[in-house]
Design a protein around this motif. Structure first.
Motif, PDB file in Angstrom:
ATOM      1  N   LEU A   1     -10.669   8.886  -2.174  1.00  0.00           N
ATOM      2  CA  LEU A   1      -9.555   7.891  -2.632  1.00  0.00           C
ATOM      3  C   LEU A   1      -9.727   6.481  -1.737  1.00  0.00           C
ATOM      4  CD1 LEU A   1      -6.223  10.261  -2.282  1.00  0.00           C
ATOM      5  CD2 LEU A   1      -7.355   9.208  -4.249  1.00  0.00           C
ATOM      6  N   GLY A   2      -9.623   5.491  -2.552  1.00  0.00           N
ATOM      7  CA  GLY A   2      -9.844   4.022  -2.108  1.00  0.00           C
ATOM      8  C   GLY A   2     -11.444   3.831  -2.090  1.00  0.00           C
ATOM      9  N   THR A   3     -12.294   4.497  -2.340  1.00  0.00           N
ATOM     10  CA  THR A   3     -13.557   4.166  -2.389  1.00  0.00           C
ATOM     11  C   THR A   3     -14.054   4.075  -3.893  1.00  0.00           C
ATOM     12  OG1 THR A   3     -14.516   6.584  -2.281  1.00  0.00           O
ATOM     13  CG2 THR A   3     -13.826   5.431  -0.320  1.00  0.00           C
ATOM     14  N   PRO A   4     -15.459   3.349  -3.954  1.00  0.00           N
ATOM     15  CA  PRO A   4     -15.828   3.485  -5.328  1.00  0.00           C
ATOM     16  C   PRO A   4     -16.147   4.628  -5.989  1.00  0.00           C
ATOM     17  CG  PRO A   4     -17.022   1.844  -3.731  1.00  0.00           C
ATOM     18  CD  PRO A   4     -16.146   2.545  -3.029  1.00  0.00           C
TER      19      PRO A   4
ATOM     20  N   ASP B   1      -7.474   0.875   2.028  1.00  0.00           N
ATOM     21  CA  ASP B   1      -6.320   1.553   2.265  1.00  0.00           C
ATOM     22  C   ASP B   1      -5.371   1.110   1.082  1.00  0.00           C
ATOM     23  OD1 ASP B   1      -4.602   3.056   4.101  1.00  0.00           O
ATOM     24  OD2 ASP B   1      -3.488   1.005   4.214  1.00  0.00           O
ATOM     25  N   ALA B   2      -5.191  -0.003   0.680  1.00  0.00           N
ATOM     26  CA  ALA B   2      -4.412  -0.312  -0.502  1.00  0.00           C
ATOM     27  C   ALA B   2      -4.769   0.530  -1.949  1.00  0.00           C
ATOM     28  CB  ALA B   2      -3.964  -1.753  -0.620  1.00  0.00           C
TER      29      ALA B   2
ATOM     30  N   LEU C   1      -3.888   4.209  -2.214  1.00  0.00           N
ATOM     31  CA  LEU C   1      -2.476   4.667  -2.447  1.00  0.00           C
ATOM     32  C   LEU C   1      -2.451   4.257  -3.776  1.00  0.00           C
ATOM     33  CD1 LEU C   1       0.184   5.470  -1.578  1.00  0.00           C
ATOM     34  CD2 LEU C   1       0.831   3.074  -1.307  1.00  0.00           C
ATOM     35  N   VAL C   2      -2.992   3.338  -4.514  1.00  0.00           N
ATOM     36  CA  VAL C   2      -3.076   2.987  -6.246  1.00  0.00           C
ATOM     37  C   VAL C   2      -3.822   4.341  -6.540  1.00  0.00           C
ATOM     38  CG1 VAL C   2      -3.846   1.799  -7.802  1.00  0.00           C
ATOM     39  CG2 VAL C   2      -3.205   0.527  -5.854  1.00  0.00           C
ATOM     40  N   ASP C   3      -4.828   4.592  -6.178  1.00  0.00           N
ATOM     41  CA  ASP C   3      -5.446   5.870  -6.766  1.00  0.00           C
ATOM     42  C   ASP C   3      -4.751   7.148  -6.722  1.00  0.00           C
ATOM     43  OD1 ASP C   3      -7.841   4.085  -7.010  1.00  0.00           O
ATOM     44  OD2 ASP C   3      -8.849   4.965  -5.404  1.00  0.00           O
TER      45      ASP C   3
END
Length: 410
Positions: free
Chosen positions: A74-77, A134-135, A138-140
């Motif tokens: 999560l948060g990574t491409p 990090d942000a 949370l979106v993911d």
């Protein structure tokens, strides 16, 4: 509208709700309180298996794609890359959504309720050195919950959830060491009231410990640091480390497989001074044994933590192959990580404007908090505090259930 508390973990997941004024953990797999956060996409029948069934299919050599520790992407491409799974292209966010949808369905079947909303645990920081990632994490995760069929989702930091479920009074430090992160909360409890004073976290957990052990004890048996002769002329070079890093990382193992990689490793085998090690590596890649190796490392870590020595059994790779993991090696290997975790505990104290003597109790939750090197290092920091091991695997979900109940007046 019923609200489901979900502790979606890197290694294990749990769900709970409030029933007659008390938090109740919902069994998700038989009578087990937790479900391994594992998915197996079976190519032949086009079924999706979850939890222990997914792990069994992988270990039985079924044809398919096994995935674990997806919370770490999560948060990574990598989370938004479309990849071919069976007859469709999916992102890993969509795969996580299917897992969460299964949690929802199993919880509803077990309780007879319809859970339209969720309150989910989250690390204090998904990515402790990259605010943008990090942000985005949370979106993911929010998107995954929405795709799973929840009308609304809210989040509570995992150690703050655990603080709600811990009994007793006084100033308490929650030490939550999970599969992917280490999180801390200092709270003050008085009667039924819990006041959170400060929380901090670092992206470091049990899967990172497994990776360290794998790189130091296992990957050299597969060619890490071994020399490959130059195809033309004299001289040699080491095998590229990137492949070994990925093969030792739970969340990346499934993506190292492919005919092109196997062909390249077979070329290394032909040119190597010690061809056997690259032959093993090629076999691991060709037969998709990366997760079998990772499970062997994890089992060795757990055994060595409670004994003087463990044997990491790699018989699945080569008959009779294995490596010793003494407890002393485990402690030494993980000591730098324990130091980083202790620094995060110190940062939590600083954020709370407290000293170690202000803490009455230290409560450990999360499976990786059971490691002796972690408990010893934290214990040295708080010599006057009582050390307690709470409901290690369910403290967070108990707290999420309490929070869910408070929001709907259960």
């Amino acid at each position: 509208m019923a609200t489901l508390g979900i502790d979606f973990g890197t290694s294990n997941t749990a769900a709970g709700w409030m029933q007659r004024g008390a938090p109740v953990v919902i069994p998700l797999e038989g009578q087990n309180a937790t479900l391994p956060t594992a998915i197996f996409l079976e190519f032949g029948s086009k079924r999706t298996l979850y939890g222990q069934a997914a792990a069994r299919a992988m270990m039985d050599g079924e044809d398919g794609r096994f995935m674990r520790a997806l919370k770490s992407v999560l948060g990574t491409p990598l989370a938004r890359e479309r990849r071919q799974f069976m007859a469709e292209k999916l992102t890993l966010i969509e795969v996580i959504a299917r897992f969460l949808s299964e949690i929802k369905a199993r919880a509803e079947a077990a309780t007879g309720q319809t859970f339209d909303a969720a309150i989910s645990g989250r690390p204090v920081r998904f990515h402790s050195v990259d605010a943008a990632r990090d942000a985005q994490a949370l979106v993911d995760l929010t998107q995954a919950y929405e795709m799973a069929g929840f009308g609304s989702v809210s989040f509570l930091p995992e150690p703050e959830a655990a603080a709600l479920s811990v009994k007793g009074e006084g100033r308490i430090l929650i030490v939550d060491i999970g599969g992917g992160t280490s999180d801390f909360t200092i709270c003050e409890k008085s009667g039924l009231d819990t006041r959170v004073i400060a929380s901090e976290g670092i992206r470091l957990g049990g899967t990172d410990f497994d990776k360290q052990i794998s790189l130091s004890h296992i990957m050299p048996l597969l060619g890490l640091n071994a020399q490959i002769g130059n195809e033309f002329g004299e001289g040699s070079h080491s095998a590229p480390r990137g492949l070994y890093n990925d093969l030792a990382s739970w969340e990346k193992i499934t993506f190292v497989y492919g005919d092109k990689t196997v062909r390249e490793v077979r070329r290394w085998e032909r040119l190597a001074r010690d061809p056997k090690v690259f032959g093993r590596l090629a076999d691991v890649l060709e037969m998709h044994l990366g997760h079998d190796v990772a499970y062997a490392v994890e089992a060795g870590k757990i055994t060595a933590n409670g004994a003087s020595e463990a044997m990491i059994d790699l018989g699945v790779v080569e008959k009779g192959l294995g490596v010793s993991l003494p407890n002393g090696d485990l402690m030494a290997q993980l000591f730098p990580a324990a130091q980083d975790i202790a620094l995060c505990a110190e940062a939590t104290l600083k954020a709370a404007d407290m000293t170690p003597d202000d803490i009455d109790r230290v409560v450990f939750v999360g499976g990786s908090s059971l490691l002796g090197v972690i408990q010893q290092r934290i214990g040295l920091m708080f010599p006057n505090a009582a050390m307690e091991t709470s409901e290690v695997f369910t403290a967070v979900v108990d707290g999420l259930a309490i929070a869910a109940g408070a929001r709907v007046g259960a």
